[in-house]
Write a protein that holds these residues in place. Structure first.
Motif, PDB file in Angstrom:
ATOM      1  N   ALA A 138       0.831  -1.206   0.000  1.00 31.95           N
ATOM      2  CA  ALA A 138       0.000   0.000   0.000  1.00 31.95           C
ATOM      3  C   ALA A 138       0.865   1.255   0.000  1.00 31.95           C
ATOM      4  O   ALA A 138       0.573   2.230  -0.705  1.00 31.95           O
ATOM      5  CB  ALA A 138      -0.918  -0.006   1.219  1.00 31.95           C
ATOM      6  N   GLY A 139       1.951   1.252   0.788  1.00 30.08           N
ATOM      7  CA  GLY A 139       2.841   2.410   0.820  1.00 30.08           C
ATOM      8  C   GLY A 139       3.492   2.658  -0.518  1.00 30.08           C
ATOM      9  O   GLY A 139       3.569   3.808  -0.990  1.00 30.08           O
ATOM     10  N   LEU A 140       3.977   1.600  -1.166  1.00 31.82           N
ATOM     11  CA  LEU A 140       4.606   1.744  -2.488  1.00 31.82           C
ATOM     12  C   LEU A 140       3.600   2.255  -3.514  1.00 31.82           C
ATOM     13  O   LEU A 140       3.939   3.087  -4.367  1.00 31.82           O
ATOM     14  CB  LEU A 140       5.181   0.403  -2.929  1.00 31.82           C
ATOM     15  CG  LEU A 140       6.410  -0.101  -2.158  1.00 31.82           C
ATOM     16  CD1 LEU A 140       6.779  -1.507  -2.610  1.00 31.82           C
ATOM     17  CD2 LEU A 140       7.590   0.851  -2.369  1.00 31.82           C
ATOM     18  N   LEU A 141       2.369   1.755  -3.437  1.00 31.64           N
ATOM     19  CA  LEU A 141       1.337   2.198  -4.370  1.00 31.64           C
ATOM     20  C   LEU A 141       1.031   3.681  -4.200  1.00 31.64           C
ATOM     21  O   LEU A 141       0.902   4.429  -5.184  1.00 31.64           O
ATOM     22  CB  LEU A 141       0.074   1.361  -4.178  1.00 31.64           C
ATOM     23  CG  LEU A 141      -1.089   1.639  -5.136  1.00 31.64           C
ATOM     24  CD1 LEU A 141      -0.668   1.332  -6.566  1.00 31.64           C
ATOM     25  CD2 LEU A 141      -2.306   0.797  -4.753  1.00 31.64           C
ATOM     26  N   LEU A 142       0.927   4.140  -2.948  1.00 33.98           N
ATOM     27  CA  LEU A 142       0.657   5.553  -2.696  1.00 33.98           C
ATOM     28  C   LEU A 142       1.803   6.432  -3.177  1.00 33.98           C
ATOM     29  O   LEU A 142       1.585   7.483  -3.789  1.00 33.98           O
ATOM     30  CB  LEU A 142       0.428   5.773  -1.194  1.00 33.98           C
ATOM     31  CG  LEU A 142      -0.917   5.348  -0.632  1.00 33.98           C
ATOM     32  CD1 LEU A 142      -0.929   5.479   0.882  1.00 33.98           C
ATOM     33  CD2 LEU A 142      -2.047   6.185  -1.238  1.00 33.98           C
ATOM     34  N   VAL A 143       3.042   6.026  -2.912  1.00 30.63           N
ATOM     35  CA  VAL A 143       4.194   6.808  -3.353  1.00 30.63           C
ATOM     36  C   VAL A 143       4.253   6.870  -4.871  1.00 30.63           C
ATOM     37  O   VAL A 143       4.483   7.940  -5.461  1.00 30.63           O
ATOM     38  CB  VAL A 143       5.495   6.217  -2.776  1.00 30.63           C
ATOM     39  CG1 VAL A 143       6.718   6.861  -3.430  1.00 30.63           C
ATOM     40  CG2 VAL A 143       5.548   6.419  -1.267  1.00 30.63           C
ATOM     41  N   ALA A 144       4.031   5.740  -5.545  1.00 25.06           N
ATOM     42  CA  ALA A 144       4.074   5.713  -7.002  1.00 25.06           C
ATOM     43  C   ALA A 144       2.975   6.593  -7.596  1.00 25.06           C
ATOM     44  O   ALA A 144       3.218   7.362  -8.545  1.00 25.06           O
ATOM     45  CB  ALA A 144       3.928   4.278  -7.503  1.00 25.06           C
ATOM     46  N   ALA A 145       1.775   6.515  -7.033  1.00 24.98           N
ATOM     47  CA  ALA A 145       0.676   7.341  -7.531  1.00 24.98           C
ATOM     48  C   ALA A 145       0.957   8.819  -7.321  1.00 24.98           C
ATOM     49  O   ALA A 145       0.662   9.661  -8.184  1.00 24.98           O
ATOM     50  CB  ALA A 145      -0.629   6.936  -6.852  1.00 24.98           C
ATOM     51  N   ALA A 146       1.542   9.160  -6.173  1.00 24.30           N
ATOM     52  CA  ALA A 146       1.857  10.560  -5.888  1.00 24.30           C
ATOM     53  C   ALA A 146       2.918  11.091  -6.834  1.00 24.30           C
ATOM     54  O   ALA A 146       2.825  12.222  -7.332  1.00 24.30           O
ATOM     55  CB  ALA A 146       2.327  10.697  -4.434  1.00 24.30           C
ATOM     56  N   VAL A 147       3.948  10.302  -7.100  1.00 24.22           N
ATOM     57  CA  VAL A 147       5.022  10.731  -8.018  1.00 24.22           C
ATOM     58  C   VAL A 147       4.463  10.944  -9.418  1.00 24.22           C
ATOM     59  O   VAL A 147       4.797  11.937 -10.090  1.00 24.22           O
ATOM     60  CB  VAL A 147       6.155   9.695  -8.015  1.00 24.22           C
ATOM     61  CG1 VAL A 147       7.144   9.985  -9.148  1.00 24.22           C
ATOM     62  CG2 VAL A 147       6.869   9.698  -6.682  1.00 24.22           C
ATOM     63  N   MET A 148       3.601  10.041  -9.884  1.00 29.88           N
ATOM     64  CA  MET A 148       3.018  10.205 -11.216  1.00 29.88           C
ATOM     65  C   MET A 148       2.121  11.435 -11.285  1.00 29.88           C
ATOM     66  O   MET A 148       2.115  12.156 -12.288  1.00 29.88           O
ATOM     67  CB  MET A 148       2.229   8.948 -11.599  1.00 29.88           C
ATOM     68  CG  MET A 148       3.117   7.746 -11.908  1.00 29.88           C
ATOM     69  SD  MET A 148       2.208   6.338 -12.580  1.00 29.88           S
ATOM     70  CE  MET A 148       1.239   5.854 -11.146  1.00 29.88           C
ATOM     71  N   ALA A 149       1.364  11.692 -10.211  1.00 28.30           N
ATOM     72  CA  ALA A 149       0.501  12.871 -10.193  1.00 28.30           C
ATOM     73  C   ALA A 149       1.322  14.159 -10.217  1.00 28.30           C
ATOM     74  O   ALA A 149       0.984  15.117 -10.918  1.00 28.30           O
ATOM     75  CB  ALA A 149      -0.404  12.833  -8.959  1.00 28.30           C
TER      76      ALA A 149
END
Length: 240
Positions: free
Chosen positions: A41-52
């Protein structure tokens, strides 16, 4: 709150989850087996934030004075109060709250509040028999202490205040996470440690045929006659 701010908040929350997951801090929130899911979940949130953030910076006009066809500037800004969402994320990154302890024990009834009749197998040979508080409680209440008689028992937990104002031993039981934590409470007699609440101890003693009623939910609180005890450091995994 604009998209950039939302991405920053998401990045902070993802970082906080990863930080807790890579250390023992996550054990103050959830059970041990949920660690892989927290990391994912943490990796998913970080990846989504970086892409945004990448998309936001890429789509930003080179000239901030650019106007749309209607002659007005259009931004993505929203209520500035949305930035307050950054505070809990920063708190998770910088402050690790303690695990549930004596305060939860005082406010929540013990989980030994059912009526069961279960025949437990004998304890393994050799004294002391090292039991969890939950196993001791089940054997004492639901099996009338049959398998505990004439045995030395070793229990580990933290000190809490019992219904009679005397110290007792307690530990929090989790089904999933700290939100569903329920205490198991064991009364103490004999050489009882006089220590502040939330102090972790290891006690050794004998089961006694005595129970008290938890004033919170009227559940049974079994007792242990303490022969010896020692103060210990809080374990990394404080929940049972």
């Amino acid at each position: 709150m604009n998209r950039q701010a939302q991405a920053v908040v998401m990045l902070l929350f993802g970082g906080a989850i990863l930080r807790a997951s890579w250390t023992d801090v996550y054990l103050r929130y959830v059970k041990h087996g949920l660690r892989p899911f927290l990391i994912a979940a943490g990796l998913l949130l970080v990846a989504a934030a970086v892409m945004a953030l990448r998309d936001e910076l890429r789509d930003r006009p080179a000239d901030p004075s650019e106007r749309d066809d209607d002659g007005h500037r259009h931004g993505h800004s929203g209520p500035k109060l949305g930035w307050l969402l950054v505070l809990p994320a920063l708190g998770l990154l910088m402050i690790a709250p303690p695990a549930l302890g004596a305060d939860t024990v005082a406010r929540t009834g013990s989980m030994l509040n059912g009526t069961k009749e279960i025949a437990y197998s004998p304890l393994p040979p050799g004294d002391p028999a090292k039991l969890t508080l939950l196993e001791f409680g089940y054997r004492a209440v639901y099996d009338s202490g049959r398998t505990l008689r004439d045995r030395q028992i070793q229990l580990t937990g933290f000190i809490a205040t019992g219904p009679d104002g005397q110290p007792m031993l307690a530990r929090i039981i989790l089904a999933c996470c700290a939100a569903d934590g329920v205490p198991i409470k064991i009364g103490l007699r004999g050489d009882v440690p006089r220590l502040p609440p939330d102090t972790w101890v290891q006690v050794q003693g004998r089961w006694v045929a005595h129970t008290a009623k938890d004033p919170v939910n009227e559940s049974d609180i079994p007792y242990l006659e303490v022969d010896t005890w020692q103060r210990i450091r809080p374990p990394a995994e404080q929940y049972e």
